[in-house]
Scaffold this motif. Structure first.
Motif, mmCIF file in Angstrom:
data_model
loop_
_atom_site.group_PDB
_atom_site.id
_atom_site.type_symbol
_atom_site.label_atom_id
_atom_site.label_comp_id
_atom_site.label_asym_id
_atom_site.label_seq_id
_atom_site.Cartn_x
_atom_site.Cartn_y
_atom_site.Cartn_z
ATOM 1 N N UNK A 99 0.770 -1.411 0.163
ATOM 2 C CA UNK A 99 -0.054 -0.076 0.095
ATOM 3 C C UNK A 99 0.856 1.435 0.096
ATOM 4 N N UNK A 100 2.117 1.242 0.560
ATOM 5 C CA UNK A 100 2.900 2.401 0.320
ATOM 6 C C UNK A 100 3.748 2.769 -0.714
ATOM 7 N N UNK A 101 3.605 1.439 -1.786
ATOM 8 C CA UNK A 101 4.251 1.846 -2.806
ATOM 9 C C UNK A 101 3.517 2.165 -4.059
ATOM 10 N N UNK A 102 3.712 3.026 -5.065
ATOM 11 C CA UNK A 102 2.784 3.467 -6.351
ATOM 12 C C UNK A 102 2.909 2.296 -7.007
ATOM 13 N N UNK A 103 1.926 2.304 -8.200
ATOM 14 C CA UNK A 103 2.012 1.133 -8.996
ATOM 15 C C UNK A 103 3.311 0.871 -9.539
ATOM 16 N N UNK A 104 3.983 1.882 -10.385
ATOM 17 C CA UNK A 104 5.055 1.730 -10.734
ATOM 18 C C UNK A 104 6.317 0.959 -9.871
ATOM 19 N N UNK A 105 6.167 1.600 -8.686
ATOM 20 C CA UNK A 105 7.176 0.873 -7.841
ATOM 21 C C UNK A 105 6.767 -0.547 -7.305
ATOM 22 N N UNK A 106 5.530 -0.923 -7.309
ATOM 23 C CA UNK A 106 4.974 -2.268 -7.151
ATOM 24 C C UNK A 106 5.510 -3.245 -8.126
ATOM 25 N N UNK A 107 5.383 -2.776 -9.313
ATOM 26 C CA UNK A 107 5.850 -3.670 -10.485
ATOM 27 C C UNK A 107 7.118 -3.688 -10.354
ATOM 28 N N UNK A 108 7.977 -2.741 -10.134
ATOM 29 C CA UNK A 108 9.543 -2.549 -10.250
ATOM 30 C C UNK A 108 9.909 -3.530 -9.186
ATOM 31 N N UNK A 109 9.343 -4.004 -8.020
ATOM 32 C CA UNK A 109 9.767 -4.542 -6.994
ATOM 33 C C UNK A 109 10.654 -5.842 -7.288
ATOM 34 N N UNK A 110 9.779 -6.688 -7.860
ATOM 35 C CA UNK A 110 10.667 -8.168 -8.103
ATOM 36 C C UNK A 110 11.815 -7.960 -8.863
ATOM 37 N N UNK A 111 11.853 -7.056 -9.765
ATOM 38 C CA UNK A 111 13.032 -6.767 -10.543
ATOM 39 C C UNK A 111 14.358 -6.207 -9.667
ATOM 40 N N UNK A 112 13.786 -5.300 -8.886
ATOM 41 C CA UNK A 112 14.662 -4.631 -8.032
ATOM 42 C C UNK A 112 15.376 -5.681 -6.920
ATOM 43 N N UNK A 113 14.483 -6.494 -6.529
ATOM 44 C CA UNK A 113 15.030 -7.670 -5.691
ATOM 45 C C UNK A 113 15.867 -8.263 -6.385
ATOM 46 N N UNK A 114 16.081 -8.811 -7.746
ATOM 47 C CA UNK A 114 16.988 -9.408 -8.539
ATOM 48 C C UNK A 114 18.303 -8.304 -8.641
ATOM 49 N N UNK A 115 18.130 -7.332 -8.323
ATOM 50 C CA UNK A 115 19.047 -6.332 -8.667
ATOM 51 C C UNK A 115 19.341 -6.109 -10.074
ATOM 52 N N UNK A 116 18.428 -5.969 -10.917
ATOM 53 C CA UNK A 116 18.232 -5.756 -12.142
ATOM 54 C C UNK A 116 18.132 -4.243 -12.333
ATOM 55 N N UNK A 117 19.044 -3.633 -13.548
ATOM 56 C CA UNK A 117 18.842 -2.302 -13.991
ATOM 57 C C UNK A 117 17.772 -2.106 -14.635
ATOM 58 N N UNK A 118 17.284 -1.023 -14.966
ATOM 59 C CA UNK A 118 16.085 -0.735 -15.684
ATOM 60 C C UNK A 118 14.677 -1.245 -15.362
#
Lengths: 222, 855
Positions: A99-118
């Motif tokens: 709930x504290x993340x925007x739509x974009x941040x929610x969708x980016x989350x799994x990729x950020x956890x993998x340390x992926x750029x972009x």
């Protein structure tokens, strides 16, 4: 075709007061890569428990679950989390967006956890695909139920999973919105070539899958 | 199965540390107001600590930087015995320029007006002080001091008696004009001069006062100035032993400032503890808030774990948030503390011997920030750890409870908290053992409060008043609701009230003691330095006024020559001797009598009421002197009674209540020994009112200028004034605890707001009116406030009773203030804060509330 999910003689019990309640008993099945698979059954039949075990969210009392070649019973919680991040996507009945993340941040989350750029670019593309290009910076509370489920769809495909688990994906949506979400789910799934495991009590939805597993009272109904 | 990772245990989670911080920020920004409220719990405690610590260092730096100005010289030699040839010879050889001072207490009177005043006469050679200056009115009077016959009179005395420069004063047999008003002199504080204000007279005029007689308590100081760069320690090493032998002491300017610094440090330590309690209260608030916060974050943690975050990552995100709160709290608190210390000179200015020059000290600033982060993490760690045990399965089963933290881990963390608290307290107190007692004492208070609060809750639950009306029952039931913060609120309110009430009770006890002394039919005028031939005449002045001579106590001065089988010289030379060295050069004022007095209790041996005339004289020692001299019953002591050696043995040891406002003695002889020795007398009497007391003092001073009169009533007034000033400082620090308690209360009320909203909305949907909902809330806060504050007052009552029995040994009659003022005030405060918080919920329609609060 190879088996992406292999379930062998699964048993799961929960303590209920002083007694032990058997939720699943002797469950065995396999899901082939690239197919769609439905788990159906009435309320309390053990569908959600089975999904939790298949995704490594919980551990069985007996039996074995192999996901993408990894025996989940041999992995600890963090290793199972890592495997989910690499190979699994999720869609839940109640969306389960942060709930504290925007739509974009929610969708980016799994990729950020993998340390992926972009990650943000990929998330933006996916959100456009589900028709939410103008809702990138909205918080879940600012979106309708259908929109939230579309964000969840985009998030589920963000890490290019091998296997997608969907738990009653239309359960919290009206018929019309539900139908649109299901169409989107199957379209995206086909496009990505992902294996899809859906838990549902909606037989119409189940019949769209290659295989159906019927549960009743915690056992596979033949 | 090609294409799948074959061994996931070898794959690494690649999310960077930066991502953790990003996530902490993303998640935290939505709860920023709540997090800031958490932060404010610790701000005041840190501000109080930083303020005291920084002010202490500033004071220390000033004292040490102005040490020459404090003494007025580079070093001094002091003695309370008339300087003999040996001392005068040594003084002549000491390096540097010397200025002499004789000082003693005496009565000041005025030839052309009524009134007398106990003052300290300082007969000083012109040219002193070498460093610093005399601040006088007119300004030139200080510069010209010694050049004329004029005296400098303390500014408060000038105001009190409406004196002007040029007016005359009388000291003993000497009458001299006032050349100026003395506003400030080296080492003076307003408090130190309040009992006996200083009168400076030129050194050559001291003799003319006629006040230096047998038994007079006179201090001789010899001030020295040496050229810059002189090695003072070398002078000390070279000359102190021979000065010791001549019954004099050498003090370097650095020793004086160090001693002064230590005295302030002791006060500072106590105040730091009071500030630290405020911080602890805030930490309690943090622990409680983080507990609720983490409970609300369970769903988010489950989602994160489901998407692939490890347990460590999920916990670290929130750990970073809490550390961030701590950092922000530390920074804000430190800045606030820096500003706050500017208030201290207003509070303690009268105690300060130096003019403050502000500087920046980095230690308190670092301490403030580190304490912010450290304490927030320490008290947040237990609730933070709960995140570790959240199962990702909670994404599917919303009501799934996480497995709890094991009792072993909980116990280990609680021990860690106690250990860290001990460490921090040791750092603040610089006394590890005392710090341990403090932490244990605090733990006991917390434990007792927790147990009692828990017991009350259980009691209410068990004997629930089912017959009460709906609103009262609902209000009471709210104390047990899920996510309730009853315990933490009761603790916060209880500790705050406990602190304030203990302060009140203790202060009242001490002041009541002073009044008790005043009310007793005992002496309140003490006449010192009465010569033997004056006793009858003095009684002749007292009796016609309707007063009685209550006591006529003979006093003989003497010094020790031998302790057991060793001479004082040998003991002085023995660096391994462990006895307290003041004994060796002290001039004892000894009396003789045949019985104990009410302030004494016989602890060991037998009281000797007479002397047979054969063998050593049986004497009685006070327990502190026996301890410091390391002697027991039966040990021999040889005294030098003004040139005559006298062999004695310790017949008894007494416990003396030195706190009583009466004449007490450390050494008492039996009658029949000292009657022929040169002596002086102390006569006591009781004046029923201030006017009679003043009249008698004037008559006495007129007839017997050598007599010094101690007016206990006036002295008590001065002591009361000082006590009031000190209690102001303590109350100021305790105020931080109260404010912190309020912030914690506010935080706890806001944190549990969401739970309350749900229930209020449900009640209103079911038909309850806004007033009813408000009444339910009011009753809940009333119960909370009343239970917490009443517990605090009662605990304070018990603690003060313990203090009264164990420390002050005084009867304790509780003041009504904590019951009549503190208890209702705190209860009302809790009620007000609670109701202000509930107002919004009641005013808006249920649906609007549900939408706004996202319930």
């Amino acid at each position: 075709m190879s088996k992406i999910l292999n379930v062998d003689q699964l048993r799961k019990t929960y303590p209920s007061g002083d007694q032990e309640l058997t939720v699943l008993e002797d469950i065995s099945f396999a899901v082939e890569t690239g197919t769609t698979f439905a788990i159906v059954g009435p309320s309390g039949s053990g569908k959600t428990t089975l999904l939790g075990l298949c995704a490594g969210l919980d551990k069985p009392d007996e039996g074995r679950v192999a996901l993408c070649g990894e025996d989940l019973t041999l992995l600890d919680e963090d290793q199972r989390a890592l495997l989910r991040n690499r190979e699994v996507g999720f869609i839940f009945q109640n969306f389960q967006l942060l709930p504290t993340l925007t739509a974009l941040e929610n969708v980016s989350l799994p990729l950020e956890l993998r340390g992926e750029s972009g990650a943000a670019d990929t998330a933006r593309t996916l959100l456009s695909k589900v028709g939410l290009a103008d809702r990138l910076h909205h918080y879940p509370s600012q979106l309708s139920g259908g929109e939230q489920q579309r964000v969840a769809l985009a998030r589920a495909f963000a890490n290019r999973p091998s296997l997608l688990f969907a738990d009653e994906p239309t359960g919290n949506l009206d018929d019309e919105t539900g139908s649109r979400v299901v169409e989107l789910l199957f379209d995206l799934n086909q496009e990505a070539g992902t294996t899809l495991v859906i838990v549902t009590h909606d037989m119409d939805l189940a019949r769209r899958c290659h295989q159906i597993l019927k549960l009743k009272g915690g056992r596979v109904q033949v | 199965m090609d294409g799948y990772p074959q061994n996931i245990s070898k794959v690494k989670n690649r999310a960077s540390v930066g991502w953790l911080f990003r996530m902490a920020w993303r998640d935290g920004r939505a709860s920023l107001r709540r997090l800031l409220l958490f932060m404010s719990s610790i701000v005041l405690g840190i501000a109080a600590l930083v303020a005291i610590q920084h002010f202490g260092l500033t004071l220390e730096a000033n004292i040490s930087g102005q040490s020459r100005e404090l003494m007025g010289a580079d070093y001094l030699v002091d003695t309370d015995a008339t300087p003999g040839p040996e001392l005068l010879d040594t003084l002549a050889q000491l390096p540097g320029v010397m200025k002499r001072e004789v000082n003693f207490a005496s009565m000041l009177s005025f030839p052309d007006r009524s009134g007398t005043r106990l003052v300290r006469i300082r007969g000083v050679e012109s040219g002193f002080p070498f460093y610093g200056s005399l601040v006088t009115e007119p300004a030139g009077a200080g510069m010209q001091f010694g050049a004329s016959r004029g005296a400098l009179v303390d500014a408060t005395v000038m105001t009190q008696y409406a004196l002007e420069p040029g007016d005359s004063i009388r000291i003993g047999r000497l009458t001299l004009p006032i050349s100026g008003s003395l506003v400030d002199a080296p080492g003076n504080t307003q408090v130190s001069t309040s009992v006996a204000p200083a009168i400076w007279i030129p050194y050559p005029l001291v003799e003319a006062t006629g006040l230096i007689q047998v038994g007079s308590r006179v201090e001789y100081n010899f001030y020295f100035q040496v050229p810059p760069g002189t090695e003072l320690d070398a002078i000390y090493e070279r000359w102190d032993p021979s000065l010791d032998n001549a019954q004099a002491d050498m003090d370097l300017h650095t020793d004086t400032s160090a001693r002064l610094g230590r005295r302030f440090n002791n006060v500072g330590r106590f105040l730091k503890l009071v500030g630290f309690i405020a911080l602890l209260l805030g930490c309690l608030g943090i622990a409680s808030s983080v507990h609720i916060y983490m409970r609300e974050k369970r769903a988010s943690i489950a989602i994160l774990k489901c998407l692939g975050a490890s347990r460590r990552q999920s916990m670290l995100i929130f750990l970073i948030q809490i550390a961030g709160i701590g950092l922000a709290g530390g920074l804000v608190g430190t800045l606030l503390g820096l500003g706050l210390q500017a208030v201290f000179p207003l509070l303690v200015g009268e105690f300060l011997p130096v003019t403050l020059q502000w500087g920046l000290h980095w230690e308190p600033l670092v301490l403030g920030v580190l304490l912010g982060i450290g304490m927030a993490l320490l008290f947040g760690i237990l609730p933070l750890l709960s995140g570790w045990f959240v199962s990702p399965l909670a994404v599917l089963r919303v009501n799934l409870k996480p497995t709890g933290i094991s009792k072993r881990v909980t116990a280990a963390i609680l021990l860690l908290i106690l250990f860290v608290l001990w460490g921090v307290t040791s750092l603040l107190l610089e006394r590890p053992l005392r710090a341990l007692w403090f932490v244990l004492g605090l733990a006991v208070v917390f434990l007792v409060l927790t147990l009692i609060a828990w017991g009350i809750m259980r009691g209410i639950r068990k004997f629930f008043p089912t017959g009460w009306g709906f609103e009262a029952r609902q209000g009471l039931q709210n104390l047990f609701r899920p996510n309730n913060q009853t315990l933490v609120l009761v603790l916060a309110i209880g500790i705050g009230t406990f602190l304030i009430s203990t302060l009140y009770f203790t202060q009242d006890m001490l002041l009541a003691r002073a009044q008790l002394e005043d009310a007793r039919p005992t002496a309140n005028l003490i006449l010192l330095d009465v010569q033997p031939e004056q006793t009858e005449a003095v009684a002749g002045v007292i009796r016609p006024t309707g007063m009685e001579v209550l006591e006529d106590i003979p006093i003989v001065t003497m010094r020790l020559l031998r302790i057991k089988d060793r001479t004082v010289e040998a003991l002085r030379a023995d660096t391994t001797a462990t006895l307290n060295r003041w004994i060796l050069s002290h001039e004892f004022r000894v009396t003789y009598r045949d019985s104990l007095i009410p302030s004494e209790i016989l602890r060991e041996g037998e009281w000797a009421s007479s002397y047979s005339g054969q063998g050593p004289v049986p004497i009685s020692l006070s327990d502190n002197v026996a301890r410091d001299a390391q002697v027991g019953v039966g040990d021999t002591l040889v005294f030098n009674v003004q040139g005559v050696p006298m062999e004695t043995f310790v017949s008894s040891i007494r416990e003396v209540d030195w706190g009583r406002m009466q004449l007490n003695f450390s050494v008492v002889f039996p009658p029949g020994v000292l009657e022929e020795a040169p002596r002086f007398h102390v006569i006591t009497t009781q004046a029923s009112d201030a006017e009679r007391s003043a009249r008698l003092q004037q008559a006495l001073v007129r007839s017997f200028p050598n007599i010094t009169v101690l007016d206990i009533r006036q002295l008590l007034g001065v002591v009361g004034d000082i006590l009031n000033k000190i209690s102001w400082v303590i109350r100021f620090m305790a105020f931080f605890s109260i404010l912190t308690g309020l912030v914690v209360l506010l935080g706890a009320v806001r944190t549990s707001k969401y739970q309350r909203i749900r229930e209020s909305v449900l009640l209103r949907t079911l038909g309850a009116t806004g007033k009813q909902v408000l009444r339910v809330a009011a009753l809940e806060y009333l119960f909370l406030g009343a239970i917490g504050s009443l517990l605090g007052v009662f605990l304070a009552l018990a603690a003060t009773e313990l203090l009264a029995l164990g420390v002050f040994e005084l009867p304790f009659r509780p003041s009504w203030v904590p019951f009549g003022v503190v208890f209702p005030f705190i209860t009302l405060l809790v009620l007000t804060i609670g109701l202000l918080n509930s107002r919004g919920v009641v005013k808006s329609p249920p649906l609007q509330v549900l939408r706004r609060e996202g319930v």
